[in-house]
Design an enzyme around this catalytic site. Structure first.
Site, mmCIF file in Angstrom:
data_model
loop_
_atom_site.group_PDB
_atom_site.id
_atom_site.type_symbol
_atom_site.label_atom_id
_atom_site.label_comp_id
_atom_site.label_asym_id
_atom_site.label_seq_id
_atom_site.Cartn_x
_atom_site.Cartn_y
_atom_site.Cartn_z
ATOM 1 C CG ASP A 162 -1.993 1.018 1.054
ATOM 2 O OD1 ASP A 162 -2.470 1.437 -0.162
ATOM 3 O OD2 ASP A 162 -2.628 1.431 2.045
ATOM 4 N N GLY A 163 0.286 2.358 -0.499
ATOM 5 C CA GLY A 163 1.086 3.744 -0.418
ATOM 6 C C GLY A 163 1.472 3.994 -1.882
ATOM 7 C CD1 TRP A 184 7.341 6.569 -2.813
ATOM 8 C CD2 TRP A 184 6.747 6.831 -4.804
ATOM 9 N NE1 TRP A 184 8.629 6.734 -3.642
ATOM 10 C CE2 TRP A 184 8.232 6.787 -4.815
ATOM 11 C CE3 TRP A 184 6.147 7.078 -6.215
ATOM 12 C CZ2 TRP A 184 8.918 7.040 -5.972
ATOM 13 C CZ3 TRP A 184 6.787 7.241 -7.380
ATOM 14 C CH2 TRP A 184 8.411 7.100 -6.977
ATOM 15 C CG HIS A 242 -0.523 2.099 -9.222
ATOM 16 N ND1 HIS A 242 -0.647 1.866 -7.916
ATOM 17 C CD2 HIS A 242 -1.417 2.984 -9.588
ATOM 18 C CE1 HIS A 242 -1.812 2.243 -7.465
ATOM 19 N NE2 HIS A 242 -2.339 3.191 -8.530
ATOM 20 C CB THR A 256 -13.040 -7.857 -5.069
ATOM 21 O OG1 THR A 256 -13.182 -7.734 -3.787
ATOM 22 C CG2 THR A 256 -12.569 -9.132 -5.515
ATOM 23 C CG ASN A 259 -7.714 -1.671 -5.218
ATOM 24 O OD1 ASN A 259 -6.889 -2.676 -5.170
ATOM 25 N ND2 ASN A 259 -8.240 -0.968 -4.288
#
Ligand code: IPE
Ligand code: IPE
Ligand code: MG
Length: 236
Positions: free
Chosen positions: A12-13, A17, A29, A58, A60
């Site tokens: 996560d993050g 970022w 990503h 699911t 997302n």
């Protein structure tokens, strides 16, 4: 010192970022996908046998179409290019999650990488994609019900026996890591984490490097796991 057999990471993050440095979420990503490759190879070298990672839940699908499309394209690009390196490192790639509502080209890329790496024996990288922990339990329960209809007897059915009804028959998670500063499991591998040790870090996933991973392993090694019993060596 014992190395955890099965490590799972809630990656996560990525978005934060990117936003922190004025970039689009997609840049986070992309950077996160590079981090994953490094961590997967490093984990194998450390002796971790199974690494599970949460790549797309699911839930997302609730995000903007632009971000969802980017993530779908990224996984295809990733499976078609970067995964040769994982294959050469003896890593078998498996993907957990529902396949019925994802794009055909994504499904194809998943099937190809699973096929290409299926004989690798050194370690397993389980990528949870279009994945939900409750959904996995529901899908497993449906398959179990189908077996019951075919005459399966379950008088002595134990919790260990349910693993083969999950997406992949993997061992329980020893160490669960969540990057990005949130203290929740967000519908990750609920069945497999019943006795996991949890490790939370504020580090955003793209910055989660080998030394951060080693820190998590070290913390794990200093935990006292009791599984409901009493650890004679550590208690006094
Ligand atoms: C994790 O990063 C990756 C996915 C959920 C696909 P996020 O995209 O959730 O990043 P933050 O939490 O918004 O920073
Ligand atoms: C969990 O992160 C899913 C992945 C890392 C793929 P989210 O960013 O989707 O979780 P929430 O919304 O903070 O619970
Ligand atoms: Mg997030």
């Amino acid at each position: 010192m014992d190395v955890p057999n099965h490590v799972a990471i809630i990656m996560d993050g990525n978005g934060r970022w990117a936003q922190k440095q004025g970039l689009k979420r997609s840049a986070g990503h992309l950077e996160g996908s590079k981090t994953l490759e490094k961590i997967a190879i490093h984990a194998k070298k450390m002796g971790v046998k199974v690494l599970s990672v949460y790549a797309f839940s699911t839930d997302n699908f609730k995000r903007d179409k632009e971000e969802v499309d980017y993530l779908m394209d990224l996984i295809i690009k990733y499976f078609n290019t970067k995964f040769d390196k994982l294959a050469k490192n003896g890593i078998k790639v498996v993907v957990s999650g529902r396949r019925n509502n994802i794009r055909e080209d994504v499904k194809q890329a998943i099937e190809t990488v699973e096929e290409k790496t299926k004989d690798n024996k050194e370690a397993i990288l389980n990528i949870c994609f279009n994945y939900g922990g409750q959904e996995e339990i529901i899908d497993g329960a449906i398959r179990l019900a189908q077996d019951l209809n075919k005459g399966l007897k379950i008088d002595n059915f134990k919790r260990e026996d349910f693993y083969k009804y999950l997406y992949h028959d993997l061992p329980p998670i020893d160490l669960l890591i969540r990057t990005g500063g949130e203290y929740r499991v967000s519908n990750f591998m609920l069945y497999q984490m019943s006795y996991s040790e949890f490790y939370f870090t504020n580090t955003y996933f793209p910055d989660f490097d080998k030394s951060e991973f080693n820190k998590a392993i070290f913390t794990f090694q200093n935990r006292d796991r009791r599984f409901g019993g009493i650890n004679d060596k550590k208690s006094s």
